[in-house]
Design a protein around this motif. Structure first.
Motif, PDB file in Angstrom:
ATOM      1  N   THR A 119      -2.786  -7.358  65.621  1.00 31.80           N
ATOM      2  CA  THR A 119      -3.251  -6.673  64.420  1.00 31.80           C
ATOM      3  C   THR A 119      -4.401  -7.473  63.843  1.00 31.80           C
ATOM      4  O   THR A 119      -4.292  -8.690  63.651  1.00 31.80           O
ATOM      5  CB  THR A 119      -2.124  -6.538  63.381  1.00 31.80           C
ATOM      6  N   THR A 156      -7.249  -7.961  60.742  1.00 29.72           N
ATOM      7  CA  THR A 156      -7.545  -7.663  59.346  1.00 29.72           C
ATOM      8  C   THR A 156      -8.870  -8.323  58.978  1.00 29.72           C
ATOM      9  O   THR A 156      -9.001  -9.542  59.069  1.00 29.72           O
ATOM     10  CB  THR A 156      -6.448  -8.191  58.415  1.00 29.72           C
ATOM     11  N   TYR A 176      -6.549 -12.889  51.011  1.00 30.49           N
ATOM     12  CA  TYR A 176      -5.443 -12.177  51.652  1.00 30.49           C
ATOM     13  C   TYR A 176      -4.137 -12.754  51.140  1.00 30.49           C
ATOM     14  O   TYR A 176      -3.975 -13.974  51.044  1.00 30.49           O
ATOM     15  CB  TYR A 176      -5.487 -12.306  53.176  1.00 30.49           C
ATOM     16  N   ALA A 203      -7.033   1.899  59.006  1.00 31.11           N
ATOM     17  CA  ALA A 203      -5.845   1.207  58.524  1.00 31.11           C
ATOM     18  C   ALA A 203      -4.721   1.323  59.537  1.00 31.11           C
ATOM     19  O   ALA A 203      -4.576   2.338  60.215  1.00 31.11           O
ATOM     20  CB  ALA A 203      -5.410   1.798  57.188  1.00 31.11           C
ATOM     21  N   SER A 204      -3.905   0.276  59.606  1.00 32.59           N
ATOM     22  CA  SER A 204      -2.770   0.288  60.511  1.00 32.59           C
ATOM     23  C   SER A 204      -1.753   1.304  60.036  1.00 32.59           C
ATOM     24  O   SER A 204      -1.428   1.377  58.857  1.00 32.59           O
ATOM     25  CB  SER A 204      -2.141  -1.110  60.563  1.00 32.59           C
ATOM     26  N   ASN A 262       2.111  -4.642  57.179  1.00 31.57           N
ATOM     27  CA  ASN A 262       0.833  -4.645  56.487  1.00 31.57           C
ATOM     28  C   ASN A 262       0.603  -3.369  55.693  1.00 31.57           C
ATOM     29  O   ASN A 262      -0.146  -3.343  54.733  1.00 31.57           O
ATOM     30  CB  ASN A 262      -0.316  -4.801  57.494  1.00 31.57           C
ATOM     31  N   ARG A 299      -2.502  -6.741  50.083  1.00 32.81           N
ATOM     32  CA  ARG A 299      -3.380  -6.712  51.258  1.00 32.81           C
ATOM     33  C   ARG A 299      -4.816  -6.488  50.784  1.00 32.81           C
ATOM     34  O   ARG A 299      -5.088  -5.612  49.978  1.00 32.81           O
ATOM     35  CB  ARG A 299      -2.938  -5.600  52.195  1.00 32.81           C
ATOM     36  N   THR A 306      -6.918  -3.006  58.223  1.00 31.96           N
ATOM     37  CA  THR A 306      -6.349  -3.587  59.436  1.00 31.96           C
ATOM     38  C   THR A 306      -6.369  -2.569  60.553  1.00 31.96           C
ATOM     39  O   THR A 306      -6.464  -1.367  60.339  1.00 31.96           O
ATOM     40  CB  THR A 306      -4.891  -4.026  59.203  1.00 31.96           C
TER      41      THR A 306
END
Length: 310
Positions: A166, A168, A205, A282-283, A288, A294, A298
């Protein structure tokens, strides 16, 4: 030949008499007279056991594991420094097998770690690869790291889990040839791992990520494999680890602070609303997604061959 040697010696003598420096090629390596060994020890504000702390003014890399291969080189240099006269220099090229890294062993069974250091990337590498900052390992496997992507110059947090990587984006553009401070606070706990990252004294973060480990054992600076060509100057490094009750995430940056003119309790991404809007997709899954603090977009991907451990 003798005449050439005599001319060279005569030239050096003239430079010495005039007080002018002689010409040299390549990075300048620290000598006995270059560094300032009397420099006061770094102030360590972090909890846990100190694993490493150095301003490199002693002119050595003592306290770090040093590993080089091929054309890679690790040294103490007077070429650039954030404080004093000296800094560590990790030099790698595009040559096959070129590697230069420093490692720090953490307390066995580490459940909390802090890493603090100043970095200056004087030369970046090839497209499709990156220049590493701090990398955390568990049982020989990289589980979490921050790097600067070549060409795009993004500052990126990467985490590794069985599902893949992942990514970011923490900063859109990190300039080269300039000093920047990175501080990482990591509390490993598998899918509930907590991370906070400060960049130049600002929180960029703070949230929960998923990794494949519940403890950490090694911190690495520099290339993990070849093709990560770069000139990385590193100064004022402090690494602590421990097994006690971890500090909260998010939390304030422990003293000494960064730039006192900037707030350290801002967990909104350093006031960069455009970062999320212009970020990567975005994930859709993972912790996350719901992390309240956040600060950057990501994306999740399978490991790419360009950055697999050699």
């Amino acid at each position: 030949m003798n005449r050439v040697v005599k001319l060279c010696l005569a030239g050096s003598l003239v430079l010495a008499i005039l007080g002018l420096p002689a010409l040299s090629l390549g990075p300048e390596t620290a000598g006995a007279q270059a560094c300032v060994p009397s420099t006061a020890a770094l102030t360590d504000p972090y909890p846990g056991i100190q694993a490493a702390a150095s301003s490199f003014e002693a002119g050595t890399l003592d306290g770090f594991g040093v590993s080089t291969a091929g054309t890679g080189n690790a040294s103490v240099s007077t070429g650039l420094s954030r404080s004093g006269n000296c800094a560590a220099l990790l030099h790698t090229t595009a040559g096959p097998g070129s590697i230069a890294r420093l490692t720090v062993g953490l307390t066995p069974g580490t459940t909390e770690a802090y890493a603090d250091g100043w970095f200056n990337i004087a030369a970046e590498g090839m497209a499709g690869n990156n220049v590493p900052y701090f990398r955390f390992f568990a049982a020989g496997v990289r589980v979490l790291d921050v790097f600067r992507q070549n060409v795009s110059h993004e500052l990126v947090l990467r985490t590794s889990s069985p599902a893949g990587f992942t990514y970011t984006t923490l900063r859109r553009d990190v300039p080269s040839d300039s000093w920047h401070r990175l501080v990482m606070h990591v509390v490993p706990n598998g899918s509930g791992t907590q991370v906070q990252i400060w960049w130049d004294g600002r929180s960029v973060y703070a949230g929960t990520v998923s990794i494949s480990a519940t403890t950490l054992d090694t911190l690495q600076l520099g290339s993990e494999h070849d093709q990560q060509m770069a000139d990385i100057y590193i100064d004022d490094v402090i690494v602590n680890s421990g097994m006690g009750t971890p500090a909260p995430v998010p939390g304030p940056l422990p003293e000494p602070k960064g730039d006192p003119s900037k707030r350290l309790d801002d967990f909104r991404g350093d006031g960069q609303p455009g970062l999320l809007a212009a970020g990567t997709a975005a994930s859709a899954t993972g912790p996350n997604r719901t992390a309240p603090n956040r600060t950057a977009a990501t994306r999740t991907a399978r490991p790419a061959s360009a950055d697999i451990p050699a």
